[in-house]
Structure formats: C-alpha cells, structure tokens
Scaffold this motif. Structure first.
Motif, PDB file in Angstrom:
ATOM      1  N   ASN A  39       0.816  -1.231   0.000  1.00  0.00           N
ATOM      2  CA  ASN A  39       0.000   0.000   0.000  1.00  0.00           C
ATOM      3  C   ASN A  39       0.844   1.273   0.000  1.00  0.00           C
ATOM      4  O   ASN A  39       0.453   2.283   0.573  1.00  0.00           O
ATOM      5  CB  ASN A  39      -0.938   0.031   1.212  1.00  0.00           C
ATOM      6  N   GLY A  40       2.018   1.215  -0.620  1.00  0.00           N
ATOM      7  CA  GLY A  40       2.884   2.397  -0.680  1.00  0.00           C
ATOM      8  C   GLY A  40       3.464   2.791   0.668  1.00  0.00           C
ATOM      9  O   GLY A  40       3.905   3.926   0.857  1.00  0.00           O
ATOM     10  N   TYR A  41       3.508   1.842   1.614  1.00  0.00           N
ATOM     11  CA  TYR A  41       3.972   2.135   2.971  1.00  0.00           C
ATOM     12  C   TYR A  41       5.339   2.818   2.991  1.00  0.00           C
ATOM     13  O   TYR A  41       5.577   3.711   3.790  1.00  0.00           O
ATOM     14  CB  TYR A  41       4.016   0.838   3.798  1.00  0.00           C
ATOM     15  N   TYR A  42       6.231   2.398   2.115  1.00  0.00           N
ATOM     16  CA  TYR A  42       7.594   2.930   2.127  1.00  0.00           C
ATOM     17  C   TYR A  42       7.818   4.072   1.136  1.00  0.00           C
ATOM     18  O   TYR A  42       8.950   4.521   0.961  1.00  0.00           O
ATOM     19  CB  TYR A  42       8.601   1.804   1.867  1.00  0.00           C
ATOM     20  N   ASP A  43       6.774   4.564   0.493  1.00  0.00           N
ATOM     21  CA  ASP A  43       6.947   5.642  -0.490  1.00  0.00           C
ATOM     22  C   ASP A  43       7.655   6.859   0.093  1.00  0.00           C
ATOM     23  O   ASP A  43       8.571   7.416  -0.522  1.00  0.00           O
ATOM     24  CB  ASP A  43       5.604   6.065  -1.090  1.00  0.00           C
ATOM     25  N   GLY A  44       7.243   7.284   1.276  1.00  0.00           N
ATOM     26  CA  GLY A  44       7.868   8.453   1.904  1.00  0.00           C
ATOM     27  C   GLY A  44       9.333   8.211   2.233  1.00  0.00           C
ATOM     28  O   GLY A  44      10.179   9.087   2.044  1.00  0.00           O
ATOM     29  N   PHE A 102      12.702  10.111   0.785  1.00  0.00           N
ATOM     30  CA  PHE A 102      13.741  10.644   1.658  1.00  0.00           C
ATOM     31  C   PHE A 102      15.115  10.090   1.279  1.00  0.00           C
ATOM     32  O   PHE A 102      16.106  10.830   1.248  1.00  0.00           O
ATOM     33  CB  PHE A 102      13.444  10.350   3.129  1.00  0.00           C
ATOM     34  N   LEU A 103      15.194   8.796   0.977  1.00  0.00           N
ATOM     35  CA  LEU A 103      16.475   8.204   0.590  1.00  0.00           C
ATOM     36  C   LEU A 103      17.005   8.838  -0.698  1.00  0.00           C
ATOM     37  O   LEU A 103      18.206   9.106  -0.818  1.00  0.00           O
ATOM     38  CB  LEU A 103      16.345   6.689   0.435  1.00  0.00           C
ATOM     39  N   LYS A 104      16.105   9.103  -1.638  1.00  0.00           N
ATOM     40  CA  LYS A 104      16.520   9.788  -2.869  1.00  0.00           C
ATOM     41  C   LYS A 104      17.009  11.204  -2.560  1.00  0.00           C
ATOM     42  O   LYS A 104      17.975  11.684  -3.159  1.00  0.00           O
ATOM     43  CB  LYS A 104      15.366   9.819  -3.879  1.00  0.00           C
TER      44      LYS A 104
END
Length: 190
Positions: free
Chosen positions: A136-141, A145-147
C-alpha cells in the motif's frame, strides 16, 4: 537461497491489507520452499507470517532477546526458538541466518533492521539481497527521503541501486534470487 529473514511489525497496522500481505509473502515462500527467520514474536505481522509458515509445515527460526520474551509473547511454535541477551545479538544472528532480507511494514525496530542491513551490505560485512515489501505504498515516503539523501550527497546511488523494492512477493523473491553481489570499492558522490 534457503532462508529469508523478514523484518516486520509487532503490530498489524490499521489496514487489514498488511496482514494479508504477510500471508501472501508466506504463501510465496512456501511455494519456493524457503524457511523464515524472524524476530520470534507471536503478535502483529510477526505472528501472522510465522503462523502462515508453520501452518504450511515450513521451518520457522525465531530469534528474540530475553527481555522481549514476555513483552512480544515469544512464539513457542517456532521450529527453532533462540533466546539471546540483547537486541544487538538478535539482529546479528538474524543477519547471519538469512540468505536475504525483506522489510515489511513495521515501526522503528523494522527501520533500524533495514538500515543495519543496508549498512552491512555497503561495508561488505555481508552481500545479501535486501528488499522493501512496499505494501500500500507504505515505504513511499522513506524512498523519497532516501533519494533526497542521495541528491544531497549523504547516500550513494549505488547503495540505493542495491535495494529491491516491490509490492508483489513473487516479483520480490524473483529479484532476490537473481541478486548478484556488487562489490563497490569506492562510494563516491557524483
């Protein structure tokens, strides 16, 4: 690849999709005859994936510090339950036992484990595949940030390139199996 270390929450999260995703990952691991290494909890997503694996007759290796045996309700059904002294011992043993790593949705402990494996891979203490199961896009944020960290010169693109990201367990495991360690002698910012 015989054992996958899965990092995930001691809570199930608000959306039932997280527990469904844990069961889907377990089902895909069962199809491939992969054993589970995890934090030995009987609660949250940890309990869901362990129960699914055990219910299918697969091996489950749990690692838990003494202090958390009662707090996280150690899963007594594990094929092998190892009780260690510290969280540091737990993380190192889980890193040693696994042939690859998947971080499912979870809290601060999951984040810590994710970043520790990224660091161990970067420094070549280990060279094993690491994946984010981005339910569900849990790690999108976090990925944004990593980018940003890479753009600002604090993280190398080569580190990010080693991270497998996906929302489908079959695709994730395919990429992990195809993973070839890349030794990078110099982590230069470009």
């Amino acid at each position: 690849m015989k054992k996958i270390t899965v990092y995930c929450g001691s809570n199930k999260g608000k959306d039932s999709a997280y527990a469904e995703a844990a069961r889907a990952l377990a089902n895909e691991m069962v199809k491939r005859k992969l054993a589970l290494v995890y934090g030995a909890g009987n609660v949250g997503l940890m309990g869901v994936i362990a129960d699914a694996m055990l219910g299918a007759g697969m091996e489950v290796f749990g690692v838990i510090p003494k202090k958390l045996v009662d707090i996280e309700v150690a899963h007594r059904g594990c094929t092998e339950l190892t009780v260690v002294e510290t969280m540091r011992d737990r993380k190192w043993l889980m890193a040693e036992k696994g042939d690859g790593f998947i971080a499912m949705p979870g809290g601060i402990g999951t984040f810590e484990e994710l970043f520790e494996i990224m660091t161990l891979n970067q420094l070549a203490y280990i060279q094993k595949p690491l994946a984010l199961y981005n339910v569900n896009g849990y790690y999108d944020g976090l990925l944004l940030f990593l980018k940003h960290a890479a753009k600002e010169g604090f993280l190398h693109q080569a580190q990010l390139d080693l991270l497998i990201v996906g929302d489908n367990p079959a695709d994730i495991l395919d990429k992990m199996i195809a993973f070839e360690p890349k030794h990078i002698d110099k982590w230069e910012v470009k």
